[in-house]
Design an enzyme around this catalytic site. Sequence first.
Site, short mmCIF file in Angstrom:
data_model
loop_
_atom_site.label_atom_id
_atom_site.label_comp_id
_atom_site.label_asym_id
_atom_site.label_seq_id
_atom_site.Cartn_x
_atom_site.Cartn_y
_atom_site.Cartn_z
N THR A 233 10.38 -11.21 -80.84
CA THR A 233 9.54 -12.34 -81.26
C THR A 233 8.48 -12.68 -80.22
OG1 THR A 233 11.49 -13.56 -80.59
CG2 THR A 233 10.97 -13.55 -82.96
N GLU B 55 15.98 -12.51 -68.78
CA GLU B 55 14.65 -13.01 -69.16
C GLU B 55 13.59 -11.91 -69.22
OE1 GLU B 55 12.59 -15.33 -69.92
OE2 GLU B 55 13.83 -17.14 -69.95
N ASP B 56 12.60 -12.10 -70.09
CA ASP B 56 11.44 -11.19 -70.12
C ASP B 56 10.19 -11.86 -69.57
OD1 ASP B 56 11.22 -12.99 -72.32
OD2 ASP B 56 9.65 -11.70 -73.13
N LYS C 174 10.68 -24.15 -68.85
CA LYS C 174 10.64 -23.11 -67.82
C LYS C 174 9.23 -23.12 -67.22
CE LYS C 174 13.66 -20.41 -70.83
NZ LYS C 174 13.80 -19.23 -71.72
N LYS D 259 11.50 -23.98 -80.32
CA LYS D 259 12.07 -24.89 -81.31
C LYS D 259 12.48 -24.12 -82.57
CE LYS D 259 10.00 -29.11 -79.68
NZ LYS D 259 8.67 -29.62 -79.40
N ASP E 263 17.82 -15.45 -72.61
CA ASP E 263 16.61 -15.93 -73.28
C ASP E 263 16.63 -15.26 -74.66
OD1 ASP E 263 13.92 -16.87 -73.69
OD2 ASP E 263 13.24 -14.85 -73.18
N LEU E 264 15.83 -15.77 -75.58
CA LEU E 264 15.79 -15.19 -76.93
C LEU E 264 14.57 -14.30 -77.16
CD1 LEU E 264 16.75 -15.03 -79.92
CD2 LEU E 264 15.47 -17.15 -80.31
N LYS F 232 4.39 -16.44 -71.76
CA LYS F 232 5.78 -16.10 -72.11
C LYS F 232 6.75 -17.11 -71.52
CE LYS F 232 5.44 -11.12 -72.92
NZ LYS F 232 5.80 -9.78 -72.40
N SER G 128 16.71 -20.97 -74.82
CA SER G 128 15.40 -20.63 -75.38
C SER G 128 14.47 -21.83 -75.39
CB SER G 128 15.55 -20.11 -76.81
OG SER G 128 14.28 -19.95 -77.39
N ALA G 129 13.22 -21.59 -74.97
CA ALA G 129 12.20 -22.65 -74.98
C ALA G 129 11.65 -22.90 -76.38
CB ALA G 129 11.06 -22.25 -74.04
C1 BG6 Z 1 9.49 -19.23 -75.84
C2 BG6 Z 1 8.44 -18.17 -75.99
O1 BG6 Z 1 10.75 -18.67 -76.05
O2 BG6 Z 1 9.29 -20.28 -76.79
C3 BG6 Z 1 7.05 -18.79 -75.91
O3 BG6 Z 1 8.60 -17.22 -74.95
C4 BG6 Z 1 6.92 -19.93 -76.90
O4 BG6 Z 1 6.10 -17.78 -76.17
C5 BG6 Z 1 8.03 -20.94 -76.68
O5 BG6 Z 1 5.66 -20.58 -76.75
C6 BG6 Z 1 7.98 -22.10 -77.66
O6 BG6 Z 1 8.27 -21.65 -78.95
P1 BG6 Z 1 8.12 -22.50 -80.28
O7 BG6 Z 1 8.77 -21.64 -81.32
O8 BG6 Z 1 8.83 -23.79 -80.07
O9 BG6 Z 1 6.66 -22.70 -80.50
MG MG Z 2 11.25 -14.64 -73.58
#
Ligand code: BG6
Ligand code: MG
Length: 219
Positions: free
Chosen positions: A18, A170-171, A146, A118, A10-11, A46, A115-116
């Site tokens: 972040t 993962e965290d 996730k 964008k 995961d990132l 998260k 990573s979830a």
């Molecule tokens: C995940 C984070 O990696 O990405 C979440 O843990 C976050 O907190 C999600 O909501 C979506 O991120 P983004 O940058 O597309 O809004």
């Molecule tokens: Mg994470």
Amino acid sequence: MGHIQAVIFDLDGVITDTAEYHYLAWKKLADDLGIPMDRSFNERLKGVGRKESLEKILEHGNKQLSEQEKDFYATKKNEHYKTFIQDITPNDLLPGILEFMKEIKESGIQTALASASKNAKPVIRRLEVEQYLDTVVDAAQVENGKPDPEIFLKGADQLSVDPAYCVGVEDAQAGVQAIKAAGMYAVGIGSAKVLTQADWVVQKPTQLSWEELKRRLEM
Ligand code: BG6
Ligand code: MG
């Protein structure tokens, strides 16, 4: 489980802090909306995508918004977040994570990012870790966020590795659930009380080592 072939990271909150920026950006938005939000509630956000996170916050605050308003607030949160990440440099890597990634690569194991976010691609570019990742799967490439296993399964597929021979790191509670649902070994970073489904939990990435991971996988 022996013969591990890939580690999927995961990132946010694993490679760099972040996760804190996502929290601060949501907190600012929740304050604007008059919705109370603390760190314990944040654990539920998260790993969860932008739109779903907003839905959870609104539900938590018992607030209803039109689709148009939701789009407005989701965009606003992302603008807060983007101001936090614009100055990220390799100094923002969490201590110990780069050493762990290097150890893995040097052992001939493949790596992926799942990573979830964008915003994942600009973040890994600024952290200068692309060279340690064989493939990247981000929110734009999956239909189900996730805790659905899709993102980890896609990472394994892009590496042509059977999920049974993958480790996920993962965290987030939702992230650990996704790893387990994918049939992988789950390493959690954070609190063992929060990451109850993880197979191995360390508080910080400095406590990760390839030797220790191998030892645990052989058991
Ligand atoms: C995940 C984070 O990696 O990405 C979440 O843990 C976050 O907190 C999600 O909501 C979506 O991120 P983004 O940058 O597309 O809004
Ligand atoms: Mg994470």
